[in-house]
Enzyme design. Sequence first.
Site, PDB file in Angstrom:
ATOM      1  N   SER A   1     -10.330  -9.297  -3.103  1.00 61.92           N
ATOM      2  CA  SER A   1     -10.094  -8.287  -2.147  1.00 61.92           C
ATOM      3  C   SER A   1     -10.828  -7.088  -2.128  1.00 61.92           C
ATOM      4  O   SER A   1     -10.785  -6.171  -1.173  1.00 61.92           O
ATOM      5  CB  SER A   1      -8.443  -7.864  -2.070  1.00 61.92           C
ATOM      6  OG  SER A   1      -8.401  -7.255  -3.491  1.00 61.92           O
TER       7      SER A   1
ATOM      8  N   LYS B   1      -0.945  -1.505  -2.333  1.00 65.25           N
ATOM      9  CA  LYS B   1      -2.159  -0.809  -1.853  1.00 65.25           C
ATOM     10  C   LYS B   1      -2.015   0.303  -0.875  1.00 65.25           C
ATOM     11  O   LYS B   1      -2.749   1.356  -1.263  1.00 65.25           O
ATOM     12  CB  LYS B   1      -3.093  -1.851  -1.261  1.00 65.25           C
ATOM     13  CG  LYS B   1      -3.612  -2.840  -2.352  1.00 65.25           C
ATOM     14  CD  LYS B   1      -4.469  -3.885  -1.621  1.00 65.25           C
ATOM     15  CE  LYS B   1      -4.892  -5.057  -2.693  1.00 65.25           C
ATOM     16  NZ  LYS B   1      -5.713  -6.239  -2.130  1.00 65.25           N
TER      17      LYS B   1
END
Length: 746
Positions: free
Chosen positions: A650, A693
Site C-alpha cells: 500500500s 489509516k
Amino acid sequence: MVVTIALETPEAQAAADAALAADRELLLVPRVGSGFAKVGTIARIEEGGQSRNRVRVLFVRGVRRAELGAGVPGDGSTLWVQASPVADDLGVTERSHELAREYRAVVENILELRGNSSVAEALREISDPGTMADTAGYSPDLSFERRVEVLETVDVEARLAKVLAWARETLGEIQLKERIAEEVAGGMEKSQREFLLRQQLAAIRKELGESGDDSDAVASYRARAEEPGVPEKVRDAILREVDKLERTSEQNPEHGWLRSWLDVVTEMPWGVRSDEAVDIAAARSVLDADHTGLDDVKERIVEFLAVRKLRAEREMDAAADAAAGRGNGLILTLVGPPGVGKTSLGESVARATGRSFVRVSLGGVRDEAEIRGHRRTYVGAQAGRIVRAIKEAGTMNPVVLLDEVDKVGSDWRGDPASALLEVLDPAQNHTFRDHYLEVDLDLSDVLFVATANVMETIPGPLLDRMEVVRLDGYTEDEKVAIARHHLLERQVARNGLLPSEVSVTDDALRTVVVDYTREAGVRNLERELGKVLRKVATQLAAGAVAAPVVVDDIAPYLGRPKFFFEAAERTAVPGVATGLAVTGTGGDVLFIEASASSGSEGLTLTGQLGDVMKESAQIALSWVSGTHDTAGKKFHVHVPAGAVPKDGPSAGVTMVTALASLLSGRPVRSTVGMTGEVTLQGHVLPIGGVKQKVLAAHRAGLREVVLPFRNGPDLDDVPEAVRQEMTFHLASEVGEVLEVALEPAG
C-alpha cells in the site's frame, strides 16, 4: 350364564310377572348410551325370591341370542318387542374350531398366571366354538362396551377373532407386569447383596487399618452422579469409575487418578444455566454505559440477544438445531489494536446478557493439551482450559473470552489453534470431547468472544469459524469522552483521591489526547492521566495545594509534548511524501524519503523493508522513469523508523509521489496523506485498513487523504465527525495522485 337380577322398578317387576304368566322367558337387552344394543339375550326364569333387603330377585339363565325388531302392542306396563332368535351355529367353520383352541390356550395361560387353575379345568370341557367365545363374558378384563360387542357379534368366527385379540392383549399386559415385578425384585436383591458386600468390605478395610474416607467419597460421587441435569452418558461413566474406585486399593496409584477424575467430572455444572437477559433496551444500555463508540460490536450483540428472545418467545428450542446437527452458539472475534477495549468488552457482554464471565488467555500457548486436556495416563494430567473455564464459570452457558487468539503458537507438542477448531465450530462443539474427561461436553450454548490484534497470524481454518468484528480505534472526540466518563473516574480512585478533590477540564483532556498520546486505543491515555493524578495526590498529601485542584494546564504535570504535527516540516523539501499504514498497534503515518546522486544507475532501499515493499519501490521507480529523466542517477529510498520492520504493497503511490517530487522539484503538500498499490501501468489498486489509516491521518493533523477509487465505499466505515473534518480524493491513476499531492509548479 346364570345370573341374579334385582327387580328394583315397577316396570321390571311387571315384565317379570308377564314372563312368569306366559312361557317364563324374558328378553334381556343391554342399555348403550341413550338407546339399546342391537342384539339381546333370551333368558329363562329359573326361580324367584327376595334378597336380604327385601328386594324381589329373579334367577335367570341365558338361552340364546336374539336380534331386536320393532316394538309391538302389550299391556302397557311392560315393553314388548319383536325378537328373532339367532342360530348358535351361525359361522361355525373349521377356522372357528382352530380359533377356539387358540383362545382356550391363551385364556389358560392367563388363568395360570393368576392362579385360577380350576377355571382352566372347566374350559377344557367346552367343545362348541360359540360357547367358547361366549365365556369371554366371565372375563373381568373386558369392559362393558366390549361385552356388548361380543353379544352383538352373531358370527361365531368373527366373535372368536375379537375375543382372541383381546385375550392376547390381556396376556401381554400380565406378562409385562410379571417381568417388571421380577426385575424390581432382582434389583432389590442385588442392592441388598451389594450393601452386605460393602459392609463386609468396610470391615475388612478397618481390620487392615485403611481409611474409611473412601466409603463416604464413593457415596458422595454416587449422589452427585444422580443429581438432575447430569447427562445419562456422563452418569454412566461416573458410576463405572466409582465401581472401579471401590475395587482399587489406596496403595494403588490408579486410586488417586480415579479420585482426581471423579472430582473434576462431578464438579462440572451439568444442567446449570444462567438466566439470560431478554430486555434488549436494557442490554444496549449496559453496553453503552461500559463503552463509548464500538457501535458495530454493540449492534451485533444486540442482534444475538434479539434472536435468542424471539426463539424463546416462540418456543423454538434446540430441537431444530439438533436436527440440523448445529448449535446456535455465537463466536465473535474482536480484531483491533491494543487498548481499544476488546477484553473489557467481553465482560460487558456478560453483564448485558446476564451470563457468567470467564477469561482464557491464549497468548503464548504452544501445547495442544492446554486446550484439549491431557490423557489420564500421564502424570499430572488435568483437563484443558475450556473445561476449566466452564467449571470456573459454574454454568453451561457462560461468556468465555479467548484472549489474544492471534498469539497462539505451535511446536512439537502440537498446534493449539487446530484444537480450537472443534471448540469454535457450531457444527461440532455440541459434542466437544476433552482428552481428560472423555465424555461429551456441550459447548453450543457458550458465547465465545475471541480477541486479536491482527488477523494475519490467525490460521485460515480457525478464522473461517469466527465472525470477525473490527475495532479500528477511536476518534479524538471519542477519546475525550472515554477519558471523561471512564478513565478519569477509575484513576481518581486508584490514586487515593476523591472526586471532589480534583477536576480535569475538557481542554486539558484534549491536550493529553493530542500532544501526549497518539494511539488507536486509550491505554497510554489512561497511563498519562494516572501520571497527572499521582502528581495531584502528591501535592495534596504534602499540603502544597488545597482541594479542589483544577487541572487545566497539562504541561506542569506531564512536561513538554511528546508528539508534534511534523508533516509540514518533513515535507518542506522535495522528495518526502506522507503515507498511511496499518501496524499491530493500529493505523500510523509513514514518511517516505527519496534522494538522487550521480553515478551508476540503481536503487538503494533502507528502513527494514519487506520483500513486497521492496518490489513496490522498484515498480515506483520504473513508472517514474517513464515520465522523468532518470539517466545517470542513483536513487535512495528510505523509510524512517528504521528499527521497525515494514511490509505491504500500500506504500506504492507514496513512493511514486516521493520520487516524482524529487525529480520535479515540487514539494509534497504538508496536509496530504496517501495510500494505495501502484502497477507498472500507473493504475492505483485498492488496499485494506481504510478506517485505521484515515483515523491515523486525522490524529497526525492531516486534512486530506488520497485513496484508491475502489476504496470509496470503505469511507462509510469512517466516523461521521472525521469525514466532516477531512477531504478525500479518490484516484484510479497515479497522475491523479500527483495532481493532488504535489505543490503547484513554481
